[in-house]
Design a protein around this motif. Structure first.
Motif, PDB file in Angstrom:
ATOM      1  N   ALA A   1      23.061  46.651  15.643  1.00 42.18           N
ATOM      2  CA  ALA A   1      21.266  47.709  14.756  1.00 42.18           C
ATOM      3  C   ALA A   1      21.748  47.550  13.847  1.00 42.18           C
ATOM      4  O   ALA A   1      20.870  47.417  12.654  1.00 42.18           O
ATOM      5  CB  ALA A   1      20.456  48.575  16.236  1.00 42.18           C
ATOM      6  N   ARG A   2      22.482  48.759  13.536  1.00 44.27           N
ATOM      7  CA  ARG A   2      22.736  49.415  12.475  1.00 44.27           C
ATOM      8  C   ARG A   2      23.670  48.771  11.231  1.00 44.27           C
ATOM      9  O   ARG A   2      23.163  48.798  10.163  1.00 44.27           O
ATOM     10  CB  ARG A   2      23.953  50.498  12.627  1.00 44.27           C
ATOM     11  CG  ARG A   2      23.713  51.402  14.149  1.00 44.27           C
ATOM     12  CD  ARG A   2      22.286  52.525  13.098  1.00 44.27           C
ATOM     13  NE  ARG A   2      22.011  53.699  13.668  1.00 44.27           N
ATOM     14  CZ  ARG A   2      20.589  53.331  14.630  1.00 44.27           C
ATOM     15  NH1 ARG A   2      20.402  52.741  14.667  1.00 44.27           N
ATOM     16  NH2 ARG A   2      20.397  54.448  15.217  1.00 44.27           N
TER      17      ARG A   2
ATOM     18  N   LYS B   1      20.201  47.453   9.828  1.00 44.42           N
ATOM     19  CA  LYS B   1      19.694  48.705   9.138  1.00 44.42           C
ATOM     20  C   LYS B   1      20.439  48.207   7.735  1.00 44.42           C
ATOM     21  O   LYS B   1      19.702  48.108   6.779  1.00 44.42           O
ATOM     22  CB  LYS B   1      19.864  50.001  10.027  1.00 44.42           C
ATOM     23  CG  LYS B   1      19.404  50.931   8.609  1.00 44.42           C
ATOM     24  CD  LYS B   1      20.382  52.164   9.855  1.00 44.42           C
ATOM     25  CE  LYS B   1      19.484  53.041   8.636  1.00 44.42           C
ATOM     26  NZ  LYS B   1      19.825  54.445   9.112  1.00 44.42           N
ATOM     27  N   TRP B   2      21.162  48.483   7.911  1.00 46.72           N
ATOM     28  CA  TRP B   2      21.816  48.693   6.393  1.00 46.72           C
ATOM     29  C   TRP B   2      21.695  47.342   5.260  1.00 46.72           C
ATOM     30  O   TRP B   2      21.734  47.338   4.211  1.00 46.72           O
ATOM     31  CB  TRP B   2      23.252  49.027   6.528  1.00 46.72           C
ATOM     32  CG  TRP B   2      23.625  50.637   7.065  1.00 46.72           C
ATOM     33  CD1 TRP B   2      24.128  50.792   8.093  1.00 46.72           C
ATOM     34  CD2 TRP B   2      23.026  51.749   6.719  1.00 46.72           C
ATOM     35  NE1 TRP B   2      23.611  52.427   8.088  1.00 46.72           N
ATOM     36  CE2 TRP B   2      22.764  52.918   7.111  1.00 46.72           C
ATOM     37  CE3 TRP B   2      22.424  51.920   4.884  1.00 46.72           C
ATOM     38  CZ2 TRP B   2      22.664  54.071   7.473  1.00 46.72           C
ATOM     39  CZ3 TRP B   2      22.371  53.549   4.673  1.00 46.72           C
ATOM     40  CH2 TRP B   2      21.693  54.632   5.646  1.00 46.72           C
TER      41      TRP B   2
ATOM     42  N   TRP C   1      18.316  47.154   4.289  1.00 51.50           N
ATOM     43  CA  TRP C   1      17.934  47.931   2.952  1.00 51.50           C
ATOM     44  C   TRP C   1      18.602  47.858   1.807  1.00 51.50           C
ATOM     45  O   TRP C   1      18.249  47.538   1.438  1.00 51.50           O
ATOM     46  CB  TRP C   1      18.410  49.419   3.739  1.00 51.50           C
ATOM     47  CG  TRP C   1      18.669  49.980   2.397  1.00 51.50           C
ATOM     48  CD1 TRP C   1      17.391  50.920   2.410  1.00 51.50           C
ATOM     49  CD2 TRP C   1      19.472  51.417   1.860  1.00 51.50           C
ATOM     50  NE1 TRP C   1      17.323  52.170   1.410  1.00 51.50           N
ATOM     51  CE2 TRP C   1      18.678  52.233   0.878  1.00 51.50           C
ATOM     52  CE3 TRP C   1      20.455  50.666   1.510  1.00 51.50           C
ATOM     53  CZ2 TRP C   1      19.213  52.362  -0.072  1.00 51.50           C
ATOM     54  CZ3 TRP C   1      21.232  51.965   0.290  1.00 51.50           C
ATOM     55  CH2 TRP C   1      20.197  52.618  -0.642  1.00 51.50           C
TER      56      TRP C   1
ATOM     57  N   SER D   1      13.798  49.771   4.816  1.00 49.98           N
ATOM     58  CA  SER D   1      13.608  50.819   6.063  1.00 49.98           C
ATOM     59  C   SER D   1      13.062  51.132   7.279  1.00 49.98           C
ATOM     60  O   SER D   1      11.601  51.671   6.298  1.00 49.98           O
ATOM     61  CB  SER D   1      14.073  51.930   5.103  1.00 49.98           C
ATOM     62  OG  SER D   1      15.029  52.512   6.322  1.00 49.98           O
TER      63      SER D   1
ATOM     64  N   LEU E   1      13.654  45.397  12.619  1.00 51.46           N
ATOM     65  CA  LEU E   1      14.346  46.158  11.455  1.00 51.46           C
ATOM     66  C   LEU E   1      13.990  46.903  12.250  1.00 51.46           C
ATOM     67  O   LEU E   1      15.374  48.230  12.406  1.00 51.46           O
ATOM     68  CB  LEU E   1      14.223  45.720  10.111  1.00 51.46           C
ATOM     69  CG  LEU E   1      14.498  46.287   9.334  1.00 51.46           C
ATOM     70  CD1 LEU E   1      15.963  46.573   9.251  1.00 51.46           C
ATOM     71  CD2 LEU E   1      14.146  46.506   8.251  1.00 51.46           C
TER      72      LEU E   1
ATOM     73  N   GLY F   1      16.595  48.210  14.501  1.00 50.86           N
ATOM     74  CA  GLY F   1      17.867  48.222  13.761  1.00 50.86           C
ATOM     75  C   GLY F   1      18.093  49.963  13.565  1.00 50.86           C
ATOM     76  O   GLY F   1      18.820  50.457  13.857  1.00 50.86           O
ATOM     77  N   CYS F   2      17.132  50.423  12.867  1.00 48.74           N
ATOM     78  CA  CYS F   2      16.980  51.609  12.143  1.00 48.74           C
ATOM     79  C   CYS F   2      16.395  52.962  13.356  1.00 48.74           C
ATOM     80  O   CYS F   2      17.456  54.241  12.827  1.00 48.74           O
ATOM     81  CB  CYS F   2      15.761  51.656  11.603  1.00 48.74           C
ATOM     82  SG  CYS F   2      15.984  51.130  10.173  1.00 48.74           S
TER      83      CYS F   2
END
Length: 312
Positions: free
Chosen positions: A74-75, A78-79, A82, A88, A126, A129-130
């Motif tokens: 997930a992280r 996220k990045w 982004w 985000s 997403l 993910g965040c």
């Protein structure tokens, strides 16, 4: 070998081309080009992160930390999203306190719990993910289990697969999830609407009861996660995409200790009412309001409505 490099370079170059021409094209064509670039970038990032997830899940299971698999991927998503799309999701504190229980980041640390959230579009992946805390797994329809790469990752990372057409197997999956929640302190995330709403206003579809049966069966709290309406960022029906940050509010945990199946309907209503009020509040915080007055009359008394206005 050069042909392989050319194939790999093709999609990124196409994304750059679509974004470049969106600057000079007429408005509607620019929107379509921007949407196409976003869609292509999202699919590439999802594929890359799913492949990473397969190897990460195997490694984490070997060393005894399999419960971290989905948080890790997930992280990564996220990045990468982004960087590639400029979108985000940001956790905000609703300011609401119930029985000494706070929302925001503190509520995200509740473990184990059944986390529930509103489901707007494919971009909610997403949002997960965040927002995803450690030691949590999603539920998914059983057909995804056979999807190449993504299905492999989900199977390896303790996803709870549900066959919605078969109540017997669905109940067995929830039984297994309830046992895992206690034995491994693993939380579960569920979209109780069951499908994407594609809403352009702060609205919720009717809630299905599976998440609430699971929470009561496991005697763990419900943690509502409310994502602000983001049709100004992504509107799938109108093929519109704009980079931006979307607010996500985590409400205080709702306890289920001592509740039985007879309390499911009341728990569903309590959770949905709280999430709808917060969804409408977030729409006003974002400056749009979406034409919906604040606060929404949802059976709450005047003191609670006044508190809602104060947080606004």
């Amino acid at each position: 070998m050069s042909w392989l490099l050319n194939i790999m370079a093709g999609p990124p170059l196409l994304i750059i081309f679509l974004r470049t021409i969106s600057i000079i094209l007429p408005r509607r064509l620019a929107q379509l080009a921007s949407f196409a670039a976003f869609f292509l970038a999202s699919m590439i990032m999802l594929g890359i992160c799913a492949m990473y997830g397969v190897f990460a899940s195997i490694f984490l299971r070997i060393i005894g930390y399999g419960g971290l698999s989905q948080w890790t991927v997930a992280r990564a998503f996220k990045w990468t999203m982004w960087l590639s799309t400029g979108v985000s999701f940001v956790v905000t504190d609703s300011g609401k306190i119930e029985g000494g229980r706070r929302g925001g980041e503190e509520a995200l640390q509740t473990r184990p719990a059944v986390f529930v959230g509103n489901h707007q579009t494919e971009l909610d992946v997403l949002m997960l993910g965040c927002v995803f805390p450690k030691y949590i797994s999603v539920t998914a329809k059983k057909s995804l289990q056979w999807t190449p790469v993504l299905g492999w990752f989900m199977a390896l990372s303790k996803t709870v697969f549900i066959d919605r057409a078969n109540r017997t197997t669905a109940r067995a999956a929830f039984d297994g999830a309830a046992k895992t929640m206690h034995s491994e302190r693993q939380s579960v995330f569920i979209f109780p609407e069951g499908t994407r709403s594609y809403a352009e206003k702060p609205e919720l579809l009717p809630f299905k009861k599976g998440a609430f049966h699971l929470a009561i069966q496991a005697q763990v709290p419900i943690v509502p996660i409310v994502t602000a309406n983001y049709s100004h960022v992504l509107n799938v029906k109108k093929k519109i995409f704009n980079p931006g940050a979307v607010d996500v509010s985590v409400l205080p945990p709702i306890p289920t200790k001592g509740l039985t199946t007879a309390d499911v309907d009341a728990l569903v209503k309590r959770t949905r009412d709280a999430m709808l009020d917060e969804l409408i509040r977030l729409s006003h915080v974002s400056g749009t309001g979406n034409g919906v007055p604040l606060p929404r009359a949802s059976g709450r008394d005047e003191d609670e409505k006044a508190e809602l206005r104060k947080r606004y």
